[in-house]
Write a protein that holds these residues in place. Structure first.
Motif, PDB file in Angstrom:
ATOM      1  N   TRP A 148      -3.200   7.124  -1.309  1.00  0.00           N
ATOM      2  CA  TRP A 148      -4.502   7.410  -1.928  1.00  0.00           C
ATOM      3  C   TRP A 148      -5.591   6.570  -1.269  1.00  0.00           C
ATOM      4  N   ARG A 149      -5.330   5.295  -1.083  1.00  0.00           N
ATOM      5  CA  ARG A 149      -6.268   4.385  -0.435  1.00  0.00           C
ATOM      6  C   ARG A 149      -5.479   3.415   0.426  1.00  0.00           C
ATOM      7  N   ALA A 150      -6.144   2.784   1.380  1.00  0.00           N
ATOM      8  CA  ALA A 150      -5.474   1.911   2.345  1.00  0.00           C
ATOM      9  C   ALA A 150      -5.090   0.543   1.785  1.00  0.00           C
ATOM     10  N   ARG A 151      -5.722   0.111   0.718  1.00  0.00           N
ATOM     11  CA  ARG A 151      -5.433  -1.228   0.184  1.00  0.00           C
ATOM     12  C   ARG A 151      -4.046  -1.286  -0.443  1.00  0.00           C
ATOM     13  N   PRO A 152      -3.332  -2.400  -0.252  1.00  0.00           N
ATOM     14  CA  PRO A 152      -1.958  -2.529  -0.740  1.00  0.00           C
ATOM     15  C   PRO A 152      -1.769  -2.281  -2.240  1.00  0.00           C
ATOM     16  N   ALA A 153      -2.764  -2.579  -3.043  1.00  0.00           N
ATOM     17  CA  ALA A 153      -2.623  -2.384  -4.484  1.00  0.00           C
ATOM     18  C   ALA A 153      -2.428  -0.911  -4.850  1.00  0.00           C
ATOM     19  N   TYR A 154      -2.813  -0.015  -3.947  1.00  0.00           N
ATOM     20  CA  TYR A 154      -2.679   1.425  -4.184  1.00  0.00           C
ATOM     21  C   TYR A 154      -1.393   2.006  -3.594  1.00  0.00           C
ATOM     22  N   ASP A 155      -0.505   1.189  -3.068  1.00  0.00           N
ATOM     23  CA  ASP A 155       0.649   1.681  -2.310  1.00  0.00           C
ATOM     24  C   ASP A 155       1.527   2.694  -3.044  1.00  0.00           C
ATOM     25  N   LEU A 156       1.549   2.692  -4.349  1.00  0.00           N
ATOM     26  CA  LEU A 156       2.418   3.610  -5.081  1.00  0.00           C
ATOM     27  C   LEU A 156       1.656   4.802  -5.663  1.00  0.00           C
ATOM     28  N   THR A 157       0.409   4.955  -5.241  1.00  0.00           N
ATOM     29  CA  THR A 157      -0.400   6.106  -5.631  1.00  0.00           C
ATOM     30  C   THR A 157      -0.638   6.954  -4.391  1.00  0.00           C
ATOM     31  N   VAL A 158      -0.371   8.250  -4.507  1.00  0.00           N
ATOM     32  CA  VAL A 158      -0.501   9.150  -3.369  1.00  0.00           C
ATOM     33  C   VAL A 158      -1.532  10.232  -3.649  1.00  0.00           C
ATOM     34  N   GLU A 159      -2.120  10.732  -2.579  1.00  0.00           N
ATOM     35  CA  GLU A 159      -2.967  11.916  -2.673  1.00  0.00           C
ATOM     36  C   GLU A 159      -2.165  13.086  -2.142  1.00  0.00           C
ATOM     37  N   GLU A 160      -2.150  14.146  -2.898  1.00  0.00           N
ATOM     38  CA  GLU A 160      -1.377  15.339  -2.551  1.00  0.00           C
ATOM     39  C   GLU A 160      -2.293  16.391  -1.958  1.00  0.00           C
ATOM     40  N   THR A 161      -1.777  17.140  -0.985  1.00  0.00           N
ATOM     41  CA  THR A 161      -2.514  18.217  -0.342  1.00  0.00           C
ATOM     42  C   THR A 161      -1.596  19.423  -0.212  1.00  0.00           C
ATOM     43  N   ILE A 162      -2.128  20.611  -0.501  1.00  0.00           N
ATOM     44  CA  ILE A 162      -1.360  21.845  -0.348  1.00  0.00           C
ATOM     45  C   ILE A 162      -2.287  22.965   0.120  1.00  0.00           C
TER      46      ILE A 162
END
Length: 153
Positions: free
Chosen positions: A59-73
């Motif tokens: 989702w974002r480059a910062r490490p705190a966001y590592d387990l959040t993803v942005e999905e695209t289809i």
């Protein structure tokens, strides 16, 4: 993938991209996503024709966001209404969950992407925000809906 995405770039407001990606660009992108440990899935028709693809990225480059993803289809127009989108989206989210993702975000145009909005809602995404008039394409001022789905059990 390049053929499918080019349609959305040149003829729709589903993506804010204005220059289609090449076949080579897609190869590099898919390899990079997979190298980072996230799924990049491609759906094919019985004859091997690519009819859709889905992937997740950070989702974002910062490490705190590592387990959040942005999905695209994205789906070929001929593949809509046959359950391909639901199967592809569900599978890519299941793969992301299996690889440690806890939250999924989808960014959907607020004009010209009603099918995408409905698909995401169908699999459980909830609207959590609306950014109004943040882009312009094809002579239209556009916003995006932010949708979120918890991948935690």
């Amino acid at each position: 993938m390049a053929r499918i995405y080019a349609h959305y770039v040149t003829d729709s407001t589903a993506t804010f991209e204005t220059v289609p990606m090449t076949v080579e660009d897609w190869g590099v992108k898919a390899a990079d996503i997979e190298r980072r440990g996230w799924p990049f899935l491609v759906a094919q028709d019985d004859d091997g024709t690519v009819i859709g693809f889905a992937y997740v990225t950070f989702w974002r480059a910062r490490p705190a966001y590592d387990l959040t993803v942005e999905e695209t289809i994205y789906l070929d127009a001929a593949a809509t209404g046959r359950g391909t989108g639901t199967a592809l989206l569900t599978t890519v989210l299941d793969e992301a969950r299996a690889r440690g993702a806890r939250q999924a975000i989808a960014v959907v145009s607020d004009a010209g992407a009603e099918g995408s909005f409905a698909l995401h809602r169908k699999v459980g995404f909830e609207q959590v925000g609306h950014l109004r008039a943040i882009g312009e394409k094809l002579g239209q001022r556009l916003g995006t809906y932010l949708l979120q789905l918890s991948l935690e059990d």
